[in-house]
Design a protein around this motif. Structure first.
Motif, mmCIF file in Angstrom:
data_model
loop_
_atom_site.group_PDB
_atom_site.id
_atom_site.type_symbol
_atom_site.label_atom_id
_atom_site.label_comp_id
_atom_site.label_asym_id
_atom_site.label_seq_id
_atom_site.Cartn_x
_atom_site.Cartn_y
_atom_site.Cartn_z
ATOM 1 N N THR A 163 18.717 -18.031 62.432
ATOM 2 C CA THR A 163 18.957 -16.860 63.277
ATOM 3 C C THR A 163 19.688 -17.182 64.576
ATOM 4 O O THR A 163 20.191 -16.290 65.238
ATOM 5 C CB THR A 163 17.629 -16.171 63.644
ATOM 6 O OG1 THR A 163 16.892 -17.014 64.544
ATOM 7 C CG2 THR A 163 16.788 -15.903 62.401
ATOM 8 N N ASN A 324 18.800 -11.576 55.527
ATOM 9 C CA ASN A 324 17.745 -11.596 56.529
ATOM 10 C C ASN A 324 17.751 -10.286 57.319
ATOM 11 O O ASN A 324 18.700 -9.512 57.264
ATOM 12 C CB ASN A 324 17.965 -12.774 57.482
ATOM 13 C CG ASN A 324 16.693 -13.535 57.795
ATOM 14 O OD1 ASN A 324 15.668 -13.368 57.138
ATOM 15 N ND2 ASN A 324 16.762 -14.403 58.785
ATOM 16 N N SER A 329 12.689 -9.025 53.534
ATOM 17 C CA SER A 329 13.430 -10.285 53.472
ATOM 18 C C SER A 329 12.519 -11.501 53.315
ATOM 19 O O SER A 329 12.814 -12.422 52.541
ATOM 20 C CB SER A 329 14.291 -10.456 54.728
ATOM 21 O OG SER A 329 15.265 -9.439 54.820
ATOM 22 N N LYS A 330 11.401 -11.526 54.031
ATOM 23 C CA LYS A 330 10.525 -12.705 54.003
ATOM 24 C C LYS A 330 9.862 -12.895 52.639
ATOM 25 O O LYS A 330 9.457 -14.016 52.303
ATOM 26 C CB LYS A 330 9.465 -12.607 55.105
ATOM 27 C CG LYS A 330 10.038 -12.758 56.501
ATOM 28 C CD LYS A 330 8.968 -12.645 57.574
ATOM 29 C CE LYS A 330 8.036 -13.838 57.560
ATOM 30 N NZ LYS A 330 7.097 -13.803 58.710
ATOM 31 N N GLY A 334 13.629 -15.133 53.028
ATOM 32 C CA GLY A 334 14.174 -14.911 54.358
ATOM 33 C C GLY A 334 13.197 -15.339 55.441
ATOM 34 O O GLY A 334 12.040 -15.688 55.170
#
Length: 391
Positions: A163, A324, A329-330, A334
């Motif tokens: 990120t 992401n 996403s996770k 992600g």
């Protein structure tokens, strides 16, 4: 009365990481042992420099370089989250500061930069020795680029950075930008946003915003009809960054302008070969000029994204940065699932391209890390700005 002097030892750990250890003692001012950064002609490198205080008490320290830097050499620190700035600073006993120093040698011979540190007691002012200078900040040609980090999605990596806000992110100043490279950019005089490099075009970069620019927006709100093109969302996406004055205008014609491989707006996906084929224009739109546009299937596929036709649970082929900051996403590898009233519930973001096999649907990049398709009037997807900037 007494004065102080500083003992230095330089430990060459490897070609890109050095440690300067500092010990302060009572006595007269004495010489120092400098640390050298050496780089061959035509090369560039980011050095990780660690300053360590070995004193029994807190001390004050000021890093510097010695002599004059040739005009053909770029030298300076890279500013980034988790990395210190080489200015006058206090260090406790065994305290450390870590700096990223960028060196680019465009001269005709090898270059050596001599580093040193002025040290003293916390209560005493520091001044630089003769013929020494504070380390400047290294900036590229585009002064609106605030920071650049190497993209690294490998779990457990010492330079893990997805990120741009991880403490392990490594600041860089590359000549050629790899896909995924993270850039913090001043889109105007008051606003900074994070972007990822899609393509290095030589003098310019094509970037995609890190998170969705707009949320919960239909592709064509009037009906499920992909022959109308991305009429609704493209208008909104072009208006959202209208004040991004530091972003280049893009002029293109959908159905005529080539994005990556070809200009076709209609695509199909073969699950056997894992290939997208864009061979016809489902729609065309007249020439447009704006600060941002949407990604195309051709571009997303070139960056690593595969598709799915029926099973949405099939996970991740896109690099993490591409999916992401979406709703789930996770769950699919992600690092950030973006939810909440402010962001809506975007499961993906629209692409430019229509689905050949069904006139009601168009393609999206999903939070699963793959490309799928949706009816054009649904508003569970958003738009993610693709912009162009000067290097």
């Amino acid at each position: 009365m007494y004065s102080s002097y500083t003992l230095f030892s330089a430990n060459q750990i490897n070609k890109s990481a050095i440690t300067i250890k500092v010990g302060t003692m009572n006595g007269k001012i004495d010489g120092i042992i400098t640390n050298k950064l050496t780089l061959e002609k035509g090369k560039k490198q980011t050095f990780v420099v660690t300053l360590e205080n070995l004193n029994a008490i807190e001390g004050k320290f000021l890093p510097y370089y010695i002599g004059i830097i040739p005009d053909e050499v770029t030298f300076g620190y890279l500013e980034a989250t988790g990395v210190d700035i080489p200015i006058e600073t206090n260090l406790t006993k065994n305290g450390k500061k870590t700096y990223s120093i960028y060196l680019e040698n465009n001269s005709n011979s090898s270059i050596t930069i001599n580093l040193g540190v002025q040290g003293g007691l916390v209560s005493q002012p520091l001044s630089l020795p003769t013929n020494t200078h504070m380390i400047p900040q290294s900036v590229g040609e585009n002064k609106n680029i605030s920071n650049i980090w190497k993209y690294d999605q490998r779990s457990g990596s010492s330079t893990f950075c997805v990120t741009g806000e991880e403490s392990t992110c490594l600041p860089i100043n590359p000549d050629t930008f790899e896909p995924g490279t993270i850039i913090k950019y001043k889109v105007n005089d008051t606003t900074e946003k994070y972007f990822h490099v899609m393509f290095d075009n030589g003098d310019t970069l094509t970037l995609q915003q890190r998170e969705n620019t707009i949320y919960q927006t239909a592709r064509y709100k009037e009906s499920n009809d992909n022959t109308q093109g991305p009429t609704t969302i493209l208008r909104v996406l072009e208006n959202a960054p209208a004040n991004w004055m530091n972003v280049n205008n893009q002029t293109y014609t959908l159905g005529l302008t080539i994005f990556k491989d070809n200009a076709f707006t209609g695509c199909t996906y073969d699950e056997i070969t894992d290939k997208f084929t864009c061979v016809t224009n489902i729609y065309t739109m007249g020439e447009r000029t704006g600060k941002s546009r949407m990604i195309t299937v051709q571009e997303a596929h070139a960056l690593g994204c595969l598709g799915f036709e029926s099973d949405r649970s099939t996970t991740g082929t896109c690099p993490i940065w591409m999916y992401n900051y979406l709703y789930n996403s996770k769950l699919y590898g992600g690092t950030v699932s973006q939810r909440g009233e402010e962001f809506g519930s975007d499961y993906g973001y629209w692409t430019m391209n229509a689905y050949i096999s069904d006139s009601t649907r168009a393609y999206c990049v999903y939070d699963t890390g793959r490309i799928g398709n949706q009816p054009t009037s649904v508003s569970s997807e958003g738009g993610r700005a693709v912009i162009m900037i000067k290097k």
